[in-house]
Design a protein around this motif. Structure first.
Motif, mmCIF file in Angstrom:
data_model
loop_
_atom_site.group_PDB
_atom_site.id
_atom_site.type_symbol
_atom_site.label_atom_id
_atom_site.label_comp_id
_atom_site.label_asym_id
_atom_site.label_seq_id
_atom_site.Cartn_x
_atom_site.Cartn_y
_atom_site.Cartn_z
ATOM 1 N N ASP A 127 -11.051 -5.339 -12.663
ATOM 2 C CA ASP A 127 -11.235 -4.018 -13.006
ATOM 3 C C ASP A 127 -11.061 -3.726 -14.538
ATOM 4 N N LYS A 168 0.832 -1.120 0.186
ATOM 5 C CA LYS A 168 0.124 0.023 0.036
ATOM 6 C C LYS A 168 0.947 1.347 -0.043
ATOM 7 N N SER A 183 -8.203 -7.365 -1.500
ATOM 8 C CA SER A 183 -7.666 -6.006 -1.060
ATOM 9 C C SER A 183 -6.832 -6.475 0.238
ATOM 10 N N CYS A 225 -1.523 -6.803 -7.692
ATOM 11 C CA CYS A 225 -1.501 -6.257 -8.898
ATOM 12 C C CYS A 225 -2.026 -4.878 -8.932
ATOM 13 N N ASP A 226 -1.597 -3.868 -9.625
ATOM 14 C CA ASP A 226 -2.224 -2.402 -9.307
ATOM 15 C C ASP A 226 -3.647 -2.270 -10.151
ATOM 16 N N ARG A 227 -3.704 -3.078 -11.202
ATOM 17 C CA ARG A 227 -5.003 -3.257 -11.747
ATOM 18 C C ARG A 227 -5.680 -4.585 -11.975
#
Ligand code: SF4
Ligand code: SF4
Ligand code: SF4
Ligand code: SF4
Ligand code: SF4
Lengths: 159, 344, 281
Positions: free
Chosen positions: C192, C63, C179, C186-188
């Motif tokens: 998504d 994070k 989460s 992965c960032d995305r």
């Protein structure tokens, strides 16, 4: 309706460009008949076949799936099929654990020269899945649209 | 109108509802969860809990719902609108906080666009609330101008008056109609003053002090300090009875598809991500601030209501133990009220 | 133990070995703790240690908000420590960029978490400083490790399908499971991505099945069994059964267990020429 006539399974085959697709092509040019239930999707390599493709095929109404590529050692990209094999080794039991009959997802190695093996394999898949019957579990969740009140939506066609 | 309901009559009540064509939604135990869900028999109803895990909102704003379907043929597009989504039902045994969320959200769903899905369901569903006879340390209804026996949003309010009896009070015409429909199930109201068994919910903060502080402190170090532990999972927004953001997507093939409305929430980083890649709320503290600001400032300014009923679900469910009433306590007791202490 | 922990944290902050300590602090109720981020030596008294320290704090390594606080020391139990091994192998962190405060642990949760029943890492396998008496790590057989799967594997195909459909039906698509997962970085996420939309975003049975299968599968050979995903799921879905099943298959087929040895090659990033292929025609 369809139920009264004989059930014809819908099979989606994910084939690698270099071996199995060429093998299937060979079967075609050699006029070797095989059952017409299969829709072929050609991809560069089995290593590039994301398991999500297989889920998607079920979502769009497949009753069975075949994934096929080059024999070990023959991958056009050297190791794509070895990596793919690792994934299948865990993905297949995962689906089985969730209640999906593993016979509905089959795997094979078919080389460019093996037109005969292709015919045999695909006929085998079609026969097995025909015996299993329609994939009712998935058909049910494909038909259930998004309405919480249970009204059916219809986004499960082959489009 | 006042009546009493004896526990032994619950069976007849639930069968009565069924006979009159109502679907009944009530708290039911399912493994580790207490869920508001459809029930068939009175035996299924669970009473001995503080709060259900899911909130009442999913019966008005479902987690996912089709708003239209379409078919494309060459250049022709045909659209089919869903029907029959508002089913005549009774929510039996929801809590006063949940019921109170409904009139608050009526305001937004009747605002710039009238949301027929919300409105028709509001008409079709009757709310029979049971006042809370117990609470836990997450409850804070009394801090947001409500109470464990608040009447807002309920058509009928039941209050325990003995181990096997509820006092029945109708709050709306709809509620009165329901009681009349099932008249035989209820008995005459008790003579004298009934002994209402209602929980005592400790007041945690002064709500009047919250908005003035928020007005001044859009920039404040507390936002980041408090929210470093937040993982941005959004669970708080999904379980919240007053969070109402949604996303609209098409689930389709080449020739047909459904347009679907799904829950969404401000705690996700994707929520505000622009196509360009820019994200106006790029960090979690900004998203946390948005949640507090929306509930205790923006909604108040726009609709003259706090967008929180103090049910405490967000704090119970939070995987990182973020606690909203703790945040509001900090805000309302911040020394510099309403002037900020420091803006470091 | 708490004293030793605080002393170590204080020392690390004082001599600037680290900028922040990710640890456990008192929670909003006695049965809970919460993650705390200690940046000042005088705040180390906020650190605590008890059976409610459920969090796998390594998730804060992914994070940006916590990483902004600088070089971390991180309090880990044995199970959590395995994450660090994987994160190093997957090039997410460098060993020298973090300071690991390992705590010996005999079980957390009330009732105790499933993972603690067959725990073989009561003493973490990787740490810079160990807090608490060293405990001899137990050994379990393959069968013992995956015993909780037995009753589900025994079910018929239809029973399995029905069981999981009932579970997945509850999913509200909050994605708390991913989460919280320290290895879902992965960032995305694939969910998504909508060009094309591989996973239906709706929380209906179809979308929920593909989401839950995909989440689990993306952790195949990687999940270290911290059970955080299952803990946080607001719909109470037994996600860990899926993770465990994958771990079992990975171990059975490739003799690999995630997070145990920093020298092992990552199971899903490598192959052997003689890998099992008895199911391939
Ligand atoms: S406050 Fe808690 S529940 Fe909400 S997004 Fe943050 S971590 Fe998730
Ligand atoms: S913000 Fe939290 S306490 Fe307030 S209504 Fe929503 S879930 Fe309940
Ligand atoms: S699995 Fe082991 S190290 Fe992890 S919490 Fe349980 S007992 Fe402690
Ligand atoms: S945490 Fe649970 S409810 Fe949320 S997306 Fe994951 S499986 Fe679904
Ligand atoms: S998948 Fe679940 S158990 Fe595995 S590492 Fe992620 S959070 Fe932990």
């Amino acid at each position: 309706m369809a139920e009264e006539t004989k059930f014809e399974p819908r099979i989606v085959a994910f084939l690698c460009n270099w071996c199995t697709y060429a093998g299937a092509d060979l079967a075609g040019t050699g006029r070797n008949q095989y059952q017409a239930n299969v829709r072929v999707i050609k991809l560069p390599c089995t290593g590039g076949i994301d398991p999500l493709f297989l889920i998607k095929a079920f979502e769009r109404g497949a009753d069975g799936i075949l994934v096929s590529g080059c024999h070990p050692g023959d991958c056009h990209y050297n190791s794509g099929n070895y990596h793919a094999r690792r994934r299948w080794n865990v993905f297949r039991p995962l689906l089985e654990f969730c209640g999906i009959n593993p016979e509905r997802i089959q795997f094979s190695w078919v080389s460019a020269a093996e037109g005969g093996k292709w015919v045999e394999t695909i006929n085998g898949v079609v026969d097995t899945v025909r015996a299993l019957g329609p994939f009712e579990g998935y058909q049910k969740i494909n038909a259930v649209g998004s309405d919480a009140s249970g009204e059916a939506a219809t986004s499960g066609d082959t489009g | 109108m006042e009546k009493t309901l004896k526990k032994e009559k619950l069976n007849s009540l639930i069968t009565g509802l069924k006979d009159k064509g109502y679907k009944t939604i009530a708290p039911k135990k399912d493994n580790n969860l207490i869920t508001l869900c459809e029930i068939q028999e009175a035996d299924e109803i669970h009473f001995d809990h503080v709060q259900t895990n899911n909130s009442i909102k999913e019966y008005f704003l479902p987690k996912t719902e089709k708003i239209l379907s379409y078919t494309i043929e060459k250049t022709k597009v045909s659209i089919e609108e869903p029907e029959g989504f508002a089913v005549k039902s009774v929510v039996f045994g929801s809590r006063p906080c949940d019921a109170a969320s409904l009139p608050i959200m009526d305001k937004v769903f009747n605002w710039d666009c009238t949301d027929k899905f919300w409105i028709e369901r509001r008409e079709a569903i009757t709310i029979v609330t049971i006042a809370c006879d117990k609470c836990d340390s997450y409850c804070f209804c009394t801090s947001v101008c409500l109470a464990p026996d608040a009447k807002q949003g309920s058509d009928v309010l039941l209050t325990k008056i003995s181990d096997d009896e509820y006092l029945v009070e109708t709050e709306t015409e709809k509620g009165e109609g329901l009681i009349k429909e099932l008249e035989t199930v209820f008995s005459e109201p008790p003579s004298g003053t009934p002994d209402r068994q209602v929980a005592t919910v400790e007041k945690k903060f002064e709500i009047d002090k919250v908005k003035p502080w928020l007005d001044e402190n859009f920039v404040h170090k507390i936002w980041a300090e408090f929210s470093t532990k937040c993982i941005g999972c959004g669970a708080c927004t999904f379980v919240c009875p007053t969070c109402h953001c949604f996303d609209i997507v098409d689930e389709c093939t080449m020739s047909k598809g459904d347009r679907v409305k799904n829950w969404d929430g401000c705690q996700f980083k994707m929520f505000t991500l622009h196509t360009s890649g820019h994200n106006p709320r790029s960090t979690q503290d900004q998203r946390w601030r948005q949640r507090i600001m929306h509930k205790f400032k923006y909604y108040v300014e726009k609709f003259d209501n706090i967008l929180c009923v103090g049910c405490g679900r967000c704090s119970r469910v939070c995987p990182a133990d973020m606690n909203i009433s703790e945040m509001l306590e900090i805000i309302s007791t911040d020394e510099g009220q309403p002037e900020p202490v420091s803006k470091e | 133990m708490i004293e030793a922990l605080r002393k170590k944290a204080e020392e690390l902050l004082k001599n600037k070995t680290v900028d922040v300590v990710y640890g456990y602090g008192e929670g909003s109720v006695p049965e809970r703790t919460r993650p705390v981020f200690i940046t000042k030596p005088e705040d180390v008294n906020k650190l605590t240690w008890n059976k409610y320290c459920v969090y796998n704090l390594t998730t804060y390594l992914k994070k940006q908000e916590s990483r902004k606080l600088g070089k971390p020391a991180i309090v880990v139990k044995g199970c959590d420590a395995k994450t660090i091994t994987v994160l190093i192998k997957e090039s997410q962190i460098k060993r020298e960029d973090i300071y690991i405060i390992g705590v010996t642990c005999t079980g957390i949760g009330d009732p105790p978490a499933t993972k603690c029943k067959a725990c073989d890492v009561n003493t973490p396998l990787i740490y810079d400083e160990l807090i608490g008496e060293k405990i001899g790590n137990k050994e379990f057989s393959f069968e013992e490790r995956y015993a909780e799967l037995d009753e589900y594997e025994k079910l018929s195909e239809q029973e399995k399908w029905d069981f999981w459909q009932k579970q997945f039906e509850k999913c509200i698509k909050c994605y708390a499971c991913s989460s919280i997962c320290p290895l879902c970085f992965c960032d995305r996420c694939i969910v998504d991505k909508n060009q094309p939309q591989w996973i239906d975003p709706s929380a209906h049975p179809r979308g929920n099945l593909s989401w839950n299968v995909t989440r689990a599968y993306h952790l195949a050979g990687r999940c270290i069994n911290c059970e955080e995903c299952q803990r946080v799921c607001p719909a109470d879905i037994p996600l860990n059964l899926l993770n465990k099943k994958l771990a079992k298959e990975t171990e059975k087929n490739f003799k690999y267990r995630s997070g145990y040895n920093v020298d092992d090659e990552l199971a899903m990033a490598t192959y052997k020429e003689d890998d099992n292929q008895d199911f391939i025609k």
